[in-house]
Write an enzyme that holds these catalytic residues in place. Structure first.
Site, PDB file in Angstrom:
ATOM      1  N   GLU A 200       0.822  -1.219   0.000  1.00 13.88           N
ATOM      2  CA  GLU A 200       0.000   0.000   0.000  1.00 13.88           C
ATOM      3  C   GLU A 200       0.852   1.263   0.000  1.00 13.88           C
ATOM      4  OE1 GLU A 200      -2.950  -0.142   3.081  1.00 13.88           O
ATOM      5  OE2 GLU A 200      -3.927  -1.891   2.217  1.00 13.88           O
ATOM      6  N   LYS A 332     -15.781  -2.433   0.484  1.00 10.31           N
ATOM      7  CA  LYS A 332     -14.893  -3.028  -0.514  1.00 10.31           C
ATOM      8  C   LYS A 332     -15.802  -3.867  -1.391  1.00 10.31           C
ATOM      9  CE  LYS A 332     -10.852  -3.428   2.559  1.00 10.31           C
ATOM     10  NZ  LYS A 332     -10.231  -4.294   3.591  1.00 10.31           N
TER      11      LYS A 332
HETATM   12  P1  PGA Z   1      -6.733  -6.317   2.700  1.00  5.29           P
HETATM   13  O1  PGA Z   1      -7.038  -5.479   4.008  1.00  5.29           O
HETATM   14  O2  PGA Z   1      -5.289  -6.709   2.804  1.00  5.29           O
HETATM   15  O3  PGA Z   1      -7.627  -7.516   2.896  1.00  5.29           O
HETATM   16  O4  PGA Z   1      -7.052  -5.517   1.511  1.00  5.29           O
HETATM   17  C1  PGA Z   1      -6.773  -4.169   4.157  1.00  5.29           C
HETATM   18  C2  PGA Z   1      -7.554  -3.749   5.349  1.00  5.29           C
HETATM   19  O5  PGA Z   1      -7.648  -4.530   6.320  1.00  5.29           O
HETATM   20  O6  PGA Z   1      -8.149  -2.689   5.354  1.00  5.29           O
HETATM   21 ZN    ZN Z   2      -9.130  -3.280   7.477  1.00  2.90          ZN
END
Ligand code: PGA
Ligand code: ZN
Length: 417
Positions: A200, A332
């Site tokens: 990220e 999401k």
């Molecule tokens: P992810 O999680 O790695 O499943 O995208 C990111 C998050 O917990 O916000």
């Molecule tokens: Zn999260």
């Protein structure tokens, strides 16, 4: 102009981790849409299944041999019908037959194709011509937990929220400034700091949780004074990754500490108080609605946000609403599969006073659709990192939307703060 779907094409591409993922093109008589699916690393247990057995290859077969037969010939502007068809073709509760990521890519590509057929931008097509509010960017500055390997904080994300900014550009620029400043502090603090960053784009450093809090507090205050507005910060504990069923405790490996649910509640509420945190995501594991509710009742001026807890799922959110488990929720789309499902969850959240936070995934692609979804669905916050290509794709798209809206653009109203 016609929105009749003429063709649907699926291919294999890569996400930022170099993992295979699905990309879909939807072609109408007068338009075109394309979307690719992201992947999570710290996934909620109740998320839909990403791919059928056989992975992305099998998902592509399903599009060509099964889904195209049902979808070609429909109108792209009947989003709800397209999404319902995806559920019907799949037939399971969790998209295990066609894959949730297959559904995601088709659903998003379809919306984009419909917008494109009308000559509209996606945010206006979905939100109408009255939407003009921009989300505040919630950006990951320091990574830990499951998003890193080796020595780093146990808490997964230390996040900046410049909620006093007057424009999206100003907010994004401030996040970048804070990120840079933190990099310089880490370099001074640790002579072996290599400048490493997570998927990220957040810094990965050999520091503990409390070091990270001190660095964030100092930097947000300093930069806030320089830019002349409030820069808050918060965390994503991603506590399901810390929780041990066997020990009935959260295991903080780096700190060499175990905390049971009561101790976790004290620890997190203490942090909120001490550091004036404005945002706390998943402070407890994904089945502990009770502790979420206790924390939400206890604290003021802080968003308590459910990610793994709700997984963008209406039924899980409904349970949370009844128990007053939180006051914000992560959105999401690929946790639930389709745009319609995600939209229904957002609407339920809003009706019950929850703040929807539109979010990337750690293993994202350069797909920028969530920038449009945040504006169209009036999400006051978008969680999409600060630097790194897949994050910048979304941030730059929001800058373009802000430019497009000109004088009409304004920042969202973040009441809770
Ligand atoms: P992810 O999680 O790695 O499943 O995208 C990111 C998050 O917990 O916000
Ligand atoms: Zn999260």
């Amino acid at each position: 102009m016609s929105t009749v779907i003429e063709d649907i094409i699926a291919r294999k591409v890569f996400n930022v981790r170099g993992e295979e993922t699905i990309e879909v093109d939807v072609i109408t008589t007068s338009g075109f849409g394309r979307a690719s699916a992201p992947a999570g690393e710290s996934r909620g247990k109740a998320e839909v299944v990403y791919y059928p057995q056989g992975g992305v290859d099998q998902a592509i077969n399903k599009v060509e041999e099964l889904i195209a037969l049902e979808i070609v010939g429909l109108n792209a502007d009947f989003q709800e019908e397209i999404d319902r068809t995806l559920h019907e073709v799949d037939g399971s509760k969790d998209f295990r037959v066609i894959g949730g990521n297959t559904a995601f890519a088709i659903s998003l590509a379809n919306a984009e194709a419909a917008a494109n057929s009308y000559g509209s931008l996606l945010f206006q097509y979905l939100g109408g011509h009255v939407v003009h509010e921009h989300p505040y960017p919630l950006g990951n500055a320091i990574s830990g937990g499951k998003h890193t390997q080796g020595k780093s904080p146990d808490i997964q994300e230390f996040l900046v929220l410049p909620y006093g900014a007057e424009s999206f550009f100003e907010a994004a620029a401030t996040n970048a400034q804070i990120h840079r400043r933190i990099g310089a502090i880490l370099k001074k603090k640790d002579e072996f700091f290599s400048g490493g960053r997570s998927d990220e784009g957040a810094w990965v450093a050999n520091i503990g949780n409390l070091d990270a809090f001190e660095i964030l507090a100092k930097t947000c205050k300093e930069v806030g004074n320089e830019v002349g507005f409030e820069c808050g910060f918060g965390i994503d504990v991603a506590a399901s990754s810390l929780w041990s069923d066997k020990e009935e405790a959260y295991i903080y490996q780096r700190e060499r500490k175990k905390r049971d649910s009561g101790e976790q509640l004290e620890f997190i509420s203490g942090l909120i108080k001490k550091y004036h945190l404005v945002y706390v995501e998943d402070p407890f594991h994904e089945e502990d609605y009770e502790s979420f509710a206790e924390l939400t009742k206890k604290v003021r001026n802080c968003l308590i946000c459910g990610d793994d807890l709700f997984v963008t799922n209406k039924e899980r959110l409904n349970r949370g609403v009844k128990m007053r488990a939180a006051n914000a929720l992560i959105i999401k789309v690929n946790q639930v599969g389709t745009l319609t499902d995600a939209w229904e969850t957002i609407e339920m959240g809003k009706r019950n006073g929850y703040i929807p936070v539109m979010s990337h995934r750690s293993g994202d692609t350069c797909d920028w659709h969530i920038a449009h979804l945040a504006v169209a669905f009036k999400c006051p916050i978008i969680k999409t990192g600060i630097v790194e290509g897949a994050r910048i794709a979304k941030i730059n798209e929001l800058i373009r939307i802000e430019e497009f809206l000109g004088d009409r653009a304004k920042m969202a109203d973040l009441q809770i703060l």
